[in-house]
Each structure stands twice: as structure tokens, then as C-alpha cells.
Design an enzyme around this catalytic site. Structure first.
Site, PDB file in Angstrom:
ATOM      1  N   ASN A 221       0.833  -1.206   0.000  1.00  0.00           N
ATOM      2  CA  ASN A 221       0.000   0.000   0.000  1.00  0.00           C
ATOM      3  C   ASN A 221       0.862   1.247   0.000  1.00  0.00           C
ATOM      4  O   ASN A 221       1.830   1.346   0.749  1.00  0.00           O
ATOM      5  CB  ASN A 221      -0.940   0.001   1.201  1.00  0.00           C
ATOM      6  CG  ASN A 221      -1.984  -1.097   1.095  1.00  0.00           C
ATOM      7  OD1 ASN A 221      -1.951  -2.087   1.820  1.00  0.00           O
ATOM      8  ND2 ASN A 221      -2.912  -0.941   0.173  1.00  0.00           N
ATOM      9  N   ASP A 250      -6.890  -7.431   5.741  1.00  0.00           N
ATOM     10  CA  ASP A 250      -8.344  -7.301   5.825  1.00  0.00           C
ATOM     11  C   ASP A 250      -9.052  -7.693   4.533  1.00  0.00           C
ATOM     12  O   ASP A 250     -10.281  -7.613   4.452  1.00  0.00           O
ATOM     13  CB  ASP A 250      -8.735  -5.876   6.222  1.00  0.00           C
ATOM     14  CG  ASP A 250      -8.268  -4.818   5.225  1.00  0.00           C
ATOM     15  OD1 ASP A 250      -7.601  -5.173   4.234  1.00  0.00           O
ATOM     16  OD2 ASP A 250      -8.556  -3.625   5.452  1.00  0.00           O
ATOM     17  N   ASP A 277      -3.367  -0.659  11.162  1.00  0.00           N
ATOM     18  CA  ASP A 277      -3.537   0.686  10.597  1.00  0.00           C
ATOM     19  C   ASP A 277      -4.884   1.244  11.038  1.00  0.00           C
ATOM     20  O   ASP A 277      -5.574   1.954  10.304  1.00  0.00           O
ATOM     21  CB  ASP A 277      -3.428   0.656   9.078  1.00  0.00           C
ATOM     22  CG  ASP A 277      -3.104   2.022   8.472  1.00  0.00           C
ATOM     23  OD1 ASP A 277      -2.668   2.921   9.220  1.00  0.00           O
ATOM     24  OD2 ASP A 277      -3.300   2.198   7.252  1.00  0.00           O
ATOM     25  N   LEU A 310      -8.467   4.997   0.154  1.00  0.00           N
ATOM     26  CA  LEU A 310      -8.462   4.316   1.439  1.00  0.00           C
ATOM     27  C   LEU A 310      -7.749   5.184   2.468  1.00  0.00           C
ATOM     28  O   LEU A 310      -6.686   5.750   2.198  1.00  0.00           O
ATOM     29  CB  LEU A 310      -7.759   2.959   1.333  1.00  0.00           C
ATOM     30  CG  LEU A 310      -8.519   1.845   0.606  1.00  0.00           C
ATOM     31  CD1 LEU A 310      -7.630   0.620   0.442  1.00  0.00           C
ATOM     32  CD2 LEU A 310      -9.790   1.474   1.354  1.00  0.00           C
ATOM     33  N   GLY A 312      -6.551   4.538   6.122  1.00  0.00           N
ATOM     34  CA  GLY A 312      -6.399   3.621   7.241  1.00  0.00           C
ATOM     35  C   GLY A 312      -7.321   2.429   7.082  1.00  0.00           C
ATOM     36  O   GLY A 312      -7.853   2.156   6.002  1.00  0.00           O
TER      37      GLY A 312
END
Length: 387
Positions: A221, A250, A277, A310, A312
Site C-alpha cells: 500500500n 483485511d 492501521d 483508502l 487507514g
């Protein structure tokens, strides 16, 4: 806190091996030993569990918020207490409250609050993670580009001074904003340097690792990806044995197939470990909050800015462990190590944390066989029990 007691009635995972029909003996907040159930000292206080698993408490190196508040909202001792407490019901016994890119004044306030938390031994407080402001605007993610800037001598001095005030100080930087000389200076002073939010190359990443960087922030990321002619930061992370890496597990931030490929390819001894995060939403039913004056919405497990970026994660540690076990198919012991031993090793805290060996902190999570959190101890003190 009882000076000496034993916990029995559950399988025990000590970070490396499983123990059946055994008891965990705790003395003065530390693990004394794991003993066969039949050999417990006479008269010792016994906590009898009804099955499940005892494992090392989880360690989260990237926690932006929880309990309805962000560290950026106004860093203080009470904000840190709130964030640490919010993550306890999910098995986290040590964490790094994380400051997302902000002004120098907010950064100073976070460092002062972290120093207070260390002095007062706030349960669960391990240190601070300063994620920015020395990043790349090209890979800013949810960070405010107006606040991103190169590191100065004053910034470097501030970080080195802050490290002396707490057990762990981790900073995420990008090679676009921080050169090898500064990385070497920070690392030699004991600051954990993590690379992230960067469009840097494979070769530059390797050079930064040689200079002293030892971690990478949320693998895949906000970073340059693996390409056929340029492996980027993601590829260098997997290919460099000295770089540990956090992973947001996730199913939203990284595809499960990509996670599997990375785990199989990662060069050691450094490991990939779990981070949440997490944002302010953890432990609450809130549907939105703000960061640097920008609205972040919570919907279907995602946290996003108005443009869909996105921002977090809406994730806790036990959910990340379940994801690794159930979706990725890891053996349970390895999923547990990714949440405990590997992050402890990444920040040099594995003498006391991440395992239940003799002399380790008695920071423990009791899980049901379905991997629900039933109880949590921090340094021998019971801090959570499921109702």
C-alpha cells in the site's frame, strides 16, 4: 495484581511450541515458567479456564486511533490511554500510537504525550510511530500533501531526542524526502526507520536498508509495485532479508493471492507481520470522523476519503489473525506469530514481548477455539474479560 499465580485449563502456545495439560505460572508480572498441570507448587493461586488457547498478547506497530479518537485529534496522555484501552478487547497488549503526517506543533505534542505515557507506564503503550511528514506526495495515500515535506536537521534532532524518552520510536519515511545519511544517523541513535509512502526504486530501497532502515510500512500500500523491469519498493521488501514489513490483512488493502505470494517469497530472517492501521472507529459504532479537517467515511469495512482513497483500516488484531488463518490458510501458530513474535522482533523487543518463555512479560491473550478474545492480561494484570 497477585504476585504469583497460575493459569490452566487451556492449550498454551508459547510463541514457538504448543503445551497440552500445562499451566502458565506468572510471578510479579513476568512468566516464571510453563509447567505440567500436575506439578504446580502447593498453594499457588490458580485461574481455571474452560478450554481455548493461551497465547502471547498481540503487538500492533501501526495504530492511528481507537475508541472514537485519533492521535492527530490533539495528542495527549489521555488520548494515548484511550487508544491503548480501545484495542485491549481485541487481544492487543502492546502498541505504537501512530501520528499521521501533521504540523511540527502536533508532532511535538505527540512526542511530549508519548514521553508522559512512557513515564507513567500506560498499559499497552510501547512507544510512538511517526508516519510522516517526510514522505512522497506521489504516494501520499490519505496523508495531506500540504503537510508533506523533506526532513531537516531540526527534524532529525527532534527524532533522536524523542527516542531517548520511550522504549520504541518508529518513523516512516520516503527516500524522496530523507537521504541515506539521515537514515544512518537515525538508526545509529536507536530510531526504527521504516520505508513507506514512496515511489522509490528497488536499488534505492536496498541502499536505504544498507544505511539502516529495517522496516517497510503497510506492504503493497502507498508504494511502488513489482514490475517486470523494476521491482520497486514492494519487490525490494520481499527480496531483502533485513527488511521486516507490516501487512494490513483485511482483504481490502491487499488481495489474498498477493498476500500468499509475498509470504512464500519473503527472504529472511526479517518477517512480514500484522498491523491494523486502525483509525478512530475501533471499538465504536461511529460512521465517520475527520483527519486534518477532511471527512473519512466508514462503510462495508472500508474507511475512505470523499474521493474514495483508502484512509487507514477498520481492522482489529484478532480479525487480522482470523483472516490469516481462515482466508490465507496459515497454520494457527504462524498466524499468532505474525501478531506477536514477528512485530516484537521488528522493533527489538523480543526479549520481553511476543512469546511466553521464562522472563517474558506476562502479556497474554485467552482465545476461544473459534478465535474470539475471552480474556487479556498485560504484565500479569487482568485487563479484559469477555462478558
Amino acid at each position: 495484581m497477585t504476585d504469583r499465580f497460575a493459569i490452566a485449563g487451556a492449550r498454551i502456545f508459547d510463541g514457538q511450541a504448543w503445551h497440552e495439560d500445562s499451566a502458565l505460572i506468572v510471578r510479579d508480572g513476568s512468566v516464571e515458567r510453563i509447567a505440567p498441570r500436575g506439578s504446580l507448587p502447593a498453594g499457588i493461586s490458580l485461574i481455571e479456564l474452560k478450554g481455548g488457547i493461551l497465547a502471547p498478547g498481540f503487538i500492533d506497530l501501526q495504530v492511528n486511533g481507537g475508541g472514537g479518537i485519533m492521535l492527530n485529534d490533539g495528542p495527549s496522555l489521555e488520548v494515548i490511554r484511550t487508544i491503548c484501552a480501545a484495542h485491549v478487547p481485541f487481544g492487543t497488549t502492546a502498541l505504537l500510537p501512530t501520528l499521521i503526517t501533521d504540523t511540527p506543533e502536533i508532532t511535538e505534542a505527540a512526542i511530549a504525550a508519548g514521553a508522559q505515557a512512557a513515564l507513567q507506564k500506560v498499559p499497552g503503550f510501547l512507544g510512538l510511530h511517526l508516519e510522516g511528514p517526510h514522505l512522497s506526495k506521489a504516494r501520499k495515500g490519505a496523508h495531506d500533501p500540504a503537510l508533506i515535506r523533506p526532513m531537516t536537521d531540526e527534524d532529525e534532532t527532534r527524532l533522536i531526542a524523542a527516542r531517548e524518552k520511550m522504549p520504541v520510536l518508529l518513523t516512516t519515511v520516503a527516500p524522496e524526502s530523507v537521504d541515506e545519511r539521515r537514515v544512518a544517523g537515525l538508526a545509529s541513535a536507536g530510531v526504527i526507520v521504516s520505508l513507506g509512502h514512496s515511489d522509490t526504486s528497488y536499488q534505492t530501497t536496498r541502499a536505504m536498508a544498507a544505511a539502516g532502515a529495517t522496516m517497510v510500512t503497510h506492504l503493497f500500500n502507498a508504494m511502488s509495485q513489482i514490475g517486470n523491469r523494476e521491482p520497486g519498493l514492494a519487490g525490494a521488501t520481499i527480496d531483502t532479508g533485513t527488511l521486516s514489513a507490516g501487512l494490513i490483512a483485511d482483504g481490502i488493502h491487499v488481495d489474498p493471492a498477493t498476500i500468499g505470494i509475498a509470504l512464500r517469497a519473503k527472504q529472511g530472517p526479517a518477517r512480514i507481520f500484522l498491523v491494523t492501521d486502525a483509525m478512530a472507529t475501533i471499538g465504536t459504532d461511529m460512521k465517520s470522523f475527520t483527519l486534518n479537517g477532511r471527512l473519512i467515511r466508514r462503510e462495508n469495512g472500508r474507511l475512505t476519503l470523499e474521493d474514495g482513497t483508502l484512509a487507514g483500516a477498520d481492522l482489529d488484531m484478532i480479525s487480522a489473525v482470523r483472516f490469516m488463518r481462515e482466508t490465507i490458510g496459515l497454520e494457527l501458530d504462524e498466524a499468532l506469530r505474525m501478531a506477536s513474535l514477528y512485530p516484537a522482533q521488528a522493533v527489538g523487543q523480543a526479549v520481553r514481548l511476543g512469546h511466553l518463555g521464562e522472563g517474558a512479560a506476562a502479556s497474554i491473550v485467552h482465545l476461544s477455539d473459534a478465535l474470539d478474545v475471552e480474556g487479556v492480561w498485560i504484565e500479569g494484570e487482568k485487563v479484559f474479560a469477555a462478558s
